[in-house]
Design an enzyme around this catalytic site. Structure first.
Site, PDB file in Angstrom:
ATOM      1  CB  CYS A 181      -0.953  -0.003   1.191  1.00  0.00           C
ATOM      2  SG  CYS A 181      -0.167  -0.214   2.780  1.00  0.00           S
ATOM      3  CG  HIS A 197      -4.125   0.976   4.672  1.00  0.00           C
ATOM      4  ND1 HIS A 197      -3.861   0.073   3.671  1.00  0.00           N
ATOM      5  CD2 HIS A 197      -4.978   1.887   4.150  1.00  0.00           C
ATOM      6  CE1 HIS A 197      -4.536   0.432   2.588  1.00  0.00           C
ATOM      7  NE2 HIS A 197      -5.220   1.528   2.860  1.00  0.00           N
TER       8      HIS A 197
END
Lengths: 391, 1026
Positions: free
Chosen positions: A68, A323
């Protein structure tokens, strides 16, 4: 719109090297546009930039496993038309092995795949493999700021054309002048240094929270007295004396990356994320933030120090696991998108504002990298070297 | 289907784009049209993924559906073309995409996406005119944005659920294949078929992994968007809190929680749903997991993030819907009194609860009391816990409603009694702020939380007289504090910026009388506060606002006016007839250029809660105009007579002139009766042709002008001379009904009767205590009806004493009142009228026959005013000046008689007629009194009176009949209450011994009164007046 016409006037480099697929794509695009008078202008632009820069419908990138962070940074690079303008002019490596390991080339391929496919998302497998060959590991949670530096350096290193390297530097490099002045005599050391990001602390020296991004900038450029243990040796005085350390801004690039140091090391081993509220402006004028003697540039240069927010790389989660996602304002559409790996959706400024942080929410998204874009690029483009040359 | 329908409803320019879209598309519009609903229901994006078997399935389903449609079409002419087109489409699609269904899926997905884009453009264009400008008004914009985002959130959630089910299918498929095909062992490793199977298995796993990541990314995106939504809701809630705070101060704002509740519930529901989905997702890992399983790494993170959001949402959703308040006429919350009931209500905006699980809410007062010495501690006496209840109808929220709460101060055992000594606490009671905290044990779907919310700070008082200053504290706090828990604000109260204070003051008037303060009003107030014109930066200190001032503070003054407005002048203020806040200087400026008799109504600056009229007079001889103001009326005066009536009947006495009403035109130039006509109290006009039973009476106000002074004081009563000024004070003891007290305070006092009614059947004459005039006694009478001090026996004959005699007959029939050193006699026929007789140096006699008339007699002047219908009868007899003035008006005419000195000799006629009438006609008198003609005491008193003013003649109240021969009916003094007056009598209560009672007529009392030669104290049981 102003931005668009600005680019056009600049009439960027004639020797555009559209790849074959690109040309085909552009043609299809042109045909489609034929009927619409409205798009005539875009068509002209198409011939200059290629489809990706104009129609770059935000396309997602599949997560390949902890990728990510990489995906967010790639989006920031590839949504930046100034960067892709350079990327498109690279020379294609002659042999297949070289192509496989050439980061700029792989990025270009990825860009084209994204723009060509009209798919929701694309798998950046080849690029990831290429990167892992350069010791950017897959399946590892990276720090976005570090990864950004590594990526940028890889791209720069593997670009063969000198002028492109120079343009790339101009596009990203910040230049500051460090001053060290002895407080006892007039002895002064000046030192120019270049950086890719402004690493801004979010706490001051007393661990108090800084209120806004502007405060952080002011604190960063605030002169610091080096006394006591931090005293430096003065050649003129021949002894350790208190020094005043200050920093002056010399050059700001078209694409300015600010790194918010939202981490603190409370205990030596444990990294702790700071999620408190820290608003950043949508447009940032350095002339309003810094004082006269915190800059070292002429008025022409300073006049260009006006920025619009272009992208935010936001982090959610804790320091150890989390994330990344990216909020990017498309430079052609002027719309904000949020890129969560393969998921892309159009968002608004309210969503971007949510990355300001919140002292009571520790798992929410907080801005980590801020990428600002110059409002009015100066013409003619004063390169970094010119600015450095003046010093 | 919805989308395609919406597309069809687009404006032409956008519809054109849709046609273009399909013109070059391999999917003909005919197919899109006839399978619209089905197409939109499928997840084409998903199917477009490589390696997905979904695409093939969808493609074939489409072809099958298309064939079905073909079959169902009839044979009509229109259908013929459609049939042809569809058949062609079927053929083309099959030829084009049979080998590559993913491509088809991608095509459809892109088409749908493009449609959505055009739809958005079209809708935005439709709303915002030509340009999709983001210049929508922010308030409306945010509301719409929330609605839109909420809808988007739920759509995205559904999509995520769909993706999740697809993932489940994929996983089951993989699981099955894995169990069937995967047989680790040496022997088969070289089998090419096995290798192929393994490869396929590997591809399936790859696909599964990607789908898992896809779902996770979707969740991340969802959470991100919901964060923004929650943030927007938070802002809305913040705005609502601000509105509530303002509404507590009286601002007219909307504090409805319904929209917020809908939104909060919508988001809460979504988040709980997402939570369930996430749980199911991590359960998937139990069945199939592998190296670098994204579920292992990411679901805990997502769960944490979601949990945090949900918690945050729920915590902020618990709000105090109704701030603690006691019912009070000024509608002021947040001021509580010990021992008085109050209520408060909290509400959970996330309307999600488990009906099988009771959720308890508890309240605490001052959970974390500020560390201030002497800070009072309180206990909540009633039950402090309650179940969170949802009303049955969806309109009712999830609330815990605490009603009938009372507070009791904790006695500090160490310091013992009187711990709150003066000077011990740095804070005044009314500046001490308290908080109530609501705590709710929330549990839903396995999530357990403790939710807390606090009320705004409130002030606890123990006496009503602290109410006003307590409210001042509440105003100050809510106007200036940004932190609703800041209980320390009054240790260093911040100054108030004038513009903000002005707004708050205006709200006070708006909430009390539905009309705020105008710019001019505020300017006057500012000048009063600052001494000059205010600038936007001007600030007012707390001290200056609530404490400084000569006699009373700025706020006390303003609050006095608010009280007056609330009780008596609401309508006039609302309709803008009261100019109100006008400085003297300004007042002169306004009136100077107006004609004589122009007046304005303003609030007094020197009297607490007073209103006055100022009018202008231009002297006939020319020269500068003079301005006159009436002594301010306060609630006391207005209680007996409303301001419009005062204005209507106001008269001024001039020595040489007929009394006249100087108030002619309301500023700027509205004729008085036009402006105030609608507000005059209802006159009993009656039927003119029908003979009247009683003369009508009316209470009017008259001022006397003194020759030597440029202006006069205003008198409370009908007639007054300069040496009667003291009388202004007198009526404060009477007729004023402080919190439901008595109409006749004097009845409380067992005073000695000094007046004697001639007609014992009709009248009761009771003297109250002296000292009505004396400030001390006056104070007690005002302060509360229930605690009248027993008055001292009248000092008969004393110069200073004043005795108020109340005569309560039905009408003004011959009444003889003799007094010794009596100040006032009041005759209250039917409880409304008034007779006042004052001999000696003080006193007035007023007879108020019927409803409105007045008769006043005093030593200086005898005045009788009787009103018949709208007319007016006035009789003025001045004994010492030897002047008798009779004014009699019958119907509309006016009769005036002025007698000279010698004609002022009036013969005592102790009303012989009435007792006779009574005895003969009604037979209600006891036998022993039947023949009574003259009451011996009254004779004495008459003599006494005569002796008071030797040679000046005898005082007598003339029979009305003599003055008004055309109204003989008025002689019929009947002992019964006039039914028409019964309403007025209610004031006094039917057990009032001073009212003639139809059944007993109080004769025994009269009997006892006059049986003895002394004046026995009249015993009145206080319980009669409760």
């Amino acid at each position: 719109m102003g931005q668009n016409s600005g680019h056009q006037e600049r009439g960027k480099k004639p020797e555009l090297a559209l790849s074959e697929t690109m040309e085909a794509e552009a043609e299809v695009q042109s045909n489609k546009d034929e009927a619409k008078e409205l798009k005539a202008k875009e068509r002209r632009l198409t011939s200059v930039f290629g489809v990706a820069d104009l129609k770059n419908g935000a396309i997602g990138l599949y997560n390949l496993g902890q990728s990510c962070c990489l995906n967010s940074l790639l989006q920031v690079f590839l949504m930046n038309i100034h960067f892709t303008g350079i990327l498109r002019r690279i020379t294609v490596p002659p042999c297949a092995a070289q192509r496989r390991s050439n980061v700029p080339y792989q990025m270009l391929l990825l860009l084209e795949e994204m723009q060509r496919g009209k798919r929701k998302a694309v798998r950046p497998t080849e690029l990831a493999c290429c990167l892992s060959a350069h010791r950017v590991e897959l399946f590892v949670q990276h720090d976005a700021a570090q990864l950004f530096l590594r990526l940028w350096n890889l791209i720069k290193k593997q670009m063969k054309k000198l002028e492109l390297v120079e343009e790339l530097s101009d596009l990203y490099t910040i230049c500051v002048q460090e001053h060290l002045a002895c407080q006892n005599c007039s002895f002064e050391i000046k030192n120019n240094s270049c950086m890719l990001t402004l690493p801004l602390p979010v706490l001051d020296s007393n661990s108090h929270r800084l209120k806004t991004l502007e405060d952080c900038l002011q604190y960063f450029f605030h002169p610091e007295e080096l006394t006591g243990q931090n005293m430096c040796f003065c050649q003129q005085c021949g002894m350790k004396t208190p020094f005043l350390k200050s920093m002056k801004l010399v050059y700001l690039p078209q694409t300015l990356t600010i790194h918010l140091k939202r981490f603190c090391f409370e205990k030596s081993s444990y990294t702790h994320k700071l999620s408190h509220y820290l608003p950043f402006p949508r447009d940032l004028d350095f002339n309003g933030v810094l004082t006269e003697n915190q800059c070292h540039a002429d008025d022409n240069e300073k006049a260009t120090w006006q920025y619009d927010l272009f992208a935010v790389v936001a982090h959610s989660g804790s320091a150890s696991c989390g994330h990344y996602c990216a909020y990017i304002q498309s430079l052609t559409e002027r719309k904000w998108y949020c890129f969560n790996d393969s998921q892309v959706c159009q968002v608004s400024w309210d969503d971007v504002k949510c990355t300001y942080g919140h002292s009571n929410l520790h798992w929410g998204e907080t801005a980590y990298l801020l990428i600002y874009m110059k409002k009015h690029p100066q013409q003619p483009y004063p390169g970094l070297s010119e600015c450095l040359g003046k010093l | 289907m919805a989308q395609w329908q919406e597309v069809q409803g687009l404006a032409n320019t956008y519809l054109e784009q849709v046609h273009q879209l399909y013109a070059g598309s391999e999917l003909p519009m005919a197919v899109r049209q006839c399978l619209a609903a089905w197409i939109e229901d499928q997840n084409w994006r998903q199917a477009a993924e490589p390696l997905s078997s979904h695409a093939r399935m969808l493609f074939h389903s489409l072809l099958v559906l298309l064939s079905e449609q073909l079959g169902s079409l009839g044979s009509s002419h229109e259908d013929f073309m459609l049939k042809h087109n569809l058949r062609k489409a079927h053929r083309d699609l099959q030829a084009e995409f049979e080998e590559n269904p993913e491509k088809f899926a991608n095509l459809v997905a892109n088409l749908l996406q493009e449609e959505q884009r055009i739809l958005r453009l079209g809708q935005a264009g439709g709303q915002g005119g030509s340009s999709p400008a983001p210049a929508a008004p922010p308030e409306r914009g945010r509301e719409q944005q929330i609605q839109r985002r909420l809808a988007e959130f739920h759509t995205a959630l559904q999509e995520a659920e769909r993706a999740f089910r697809h993932l489940e299918d994929l996983q089951d498929a993989f699981d099955f294949c894995y169990k069937v095909h995967y047989q680790p062992g040496q022997d088969r490793i070289r089998d090419p078929q096995y290798a192929r199977q393994l490869q396929a298995l590997q591809a399936k796993l790859q696909n599964l992994d990607q789908q898992r990541r896809e779902v996770l990314a979707q969740m991340q995106q969802l959470l991100g968007r919901s964060e923004t939504l929650r943030e927007l809701l938070q802002q809305e809630l913040g705005d609502w809190r601000e509105r509530q705070q303002r509404s507590c101060l009286g601002a007219p704002v909307d504090t409805n929680l319904r929209p917020l509740e809908t939104w909060f519930t919508g988001l809460g529901q979504g988040l709980f749903q997402l939570r369930q989905l996430l749980r199911a997702l991590s359960d998937l890992r139990q069945k199939v997991t592998y190296e670098r399983d994204p579920l292992a790494a990411e679901t805990p993170l997502l769960e944490q993030r979601l949990q945090e959001q949900l918690t945050h949402l729920l915590k902020s959703a618990f709000v105090v819907e109704q701030q603690p308040s006691t019912p009070n006429p000024l509608k002021r919350p947040l001021v509580l009194r010990t021992g008085t009931k109050f209520s408060a209500r909290a509400r959970l905006l996330v309307r999600l609860h488990d009906r099988n699980h009771r959720m308890e809410a508890t309240i605490h007062i001052d959970r974390d009391p500020p560390k201030v010495k002497g800070f009072r501690r309180f206990n909540i006496l009633t039950s402090s816990s309650k179940t969170l209840l949802a009303g049955d109808s969806p309109q009712e929220g999830l609330v815990c409603d605490f009603q009938y709460l009372t507070l009791k101060e904790q006695k500090d055992s160490r310091s013992g009694k009187g711990s709150k000594g003066a000077g011990e606490s740095p804070l005044v009671v009314t500046e001490e702020l308290h908080l109530i905290t609501f705590t709710l044990a929330y549990a839903y779907c396995g999530l357990e939380l403790e939710l807390k919310t606090s009320t705004l700070p409130f002030v606890i008082i123990s006496n009503n007289n602290q109410f006003s200053s307590a409210w001042a504290s509440i105003l100050w706090f809510n106007m200036l504090s940004s932190d609703p828990k800041d209980q320390h604000i009054f240790s260093a109260p911040p100054p108030a910026p004038w513009p903000r204070l002005a707004k708050v003051l205006s709200w006070q008037f708006e909430s009390v009388a539905e009309r705020g303060l105008s710019q001019n009003h505020l300017l006057m107030l500012a000048e009063k506060l600052f001494g000059s014109k205010p600038s936007p930066e001007s600030t007012v200190a707390w001290h200056k606002f609530s404490k400084d001032g000569t006699g009373f503070s700025f706020w006390a003054w303003l609050d006095g006016i608010l009280g007056l407005l609330q009780e008596h002048l609401k309508q006039l203020w609302k309709d803008g007839l009261i100019l109100g806040f006008v400085s003297r200087k300004q007042e002169r400026k306004l009136l100077k250029s107006k004609r004589t008799g122009t007046f304005l109504i303003r609030f007094s600056e020197s009297v607490l809660g007073g209103v006055t009229c100022t009018w202008v007079e231009h002297p006939e001889s020319g020269g500068s105009p003079t301005f006159h103001s009436v002594d301010p009326y306060t609630a006391v005066e207005l209680a007996s007579l409303a301001l419009p009536d005062i204005i209507h009947d106001y008269h001024i006495m001039m020595e040489e002139n007929v009394p006249e009403n100087p108030l002619q035109f309301l500023y700027p130039d509205t004729p008085r009766d036009k402006a105030f006509g609608p507000y005059y109290s209802q006159r009993q006009e009656g039927n003119l042709t029908e003979p009247e039973k009683y003369l009508r009476q009316r209470l009017i106000r008259v001022s006397s002008r003194q020759a030597n002074k440029s202006w006069q004081t205003e008198e409370e009563l009908v007639a007054a001379t300069e040496n009667l000024e003291t009388l202004q004070l007198q009526p404060r003891g009477q007729g004023t009904q402080w919190d439901g007290g008595l109409a006749l305070p004097q009845s409380q006092s067992p005073g000695t009767p000094q007046g004697v009614a001639v007609s014992p059947g009709t009248l009761q004459v009771v003297a109250t205590s002296p000292g009505m005039l004396q400030p001390g006694a006056l104070g007690t009478l005002q302060s509360g009806s229930q605690c009248l001090e027993p008055p001292q026996p009248p000092q008969v004959g004393s110069e200073v004493s004043e005795v108020v005699v109340q005569v309560v007959p039905n009408i003004q029939d011959t009444v003889e009142v003799a007094l010794r050193a009596v100040g006032t006699i009041q005759v209250l026929p039917g409880g409304v009228g008034m007779l006042q007789v004052g001999p000696g140096d003080l006193g007035t006699l007023q007879v108020l026959p019927g409803d409105q008339g007045t008769v006043a007699v005093d030593t200086g002047m005898l005045q009788q005013v009787g009103t018949v219908d709208t007319g007016m009868l006035q009789q003025v007899g001045a004994v010492d000046t030897g002047m008798l003035q009779q004014v009699g008006a019958v119907d509309t005419g006016m009769l005036q008689q002025v007698g000279a000195v010698d004609t002022g000799m009036l013969q005592p006629r102790p009303g012989a007629a009435e007792p006779l009438q009574v005895t003969e006609g009604q037979g209600l008198l006891p036998p022993e009194l039947r023949d009574l003609e003259l009451l011996p005491r009254s004779q004495d008193i008459q003599e006494l009176l005569q002796s008071l003013e030797p040679g000046s003649g005898t005082l007598e109240t003339l029979e009305v009949a003599e003055l008004m021969p055309n109204m003989p009916e008025s002689l019929d003094g009947r002992p019964q209450l006039d039914p028409g007056l019964a309403g007025a009598a209610v004031l006094l209560g039917h057990r009032d011994p001073f009212l003639p009672q139809p059944e007993d007529l109080a004769l025994p009392t009269v009997n006892s009164l006059f049986a003895s030669t002394d004046f026995p104290p009249l015993h009145v049981d206080a319980s009669d007046f409760q």
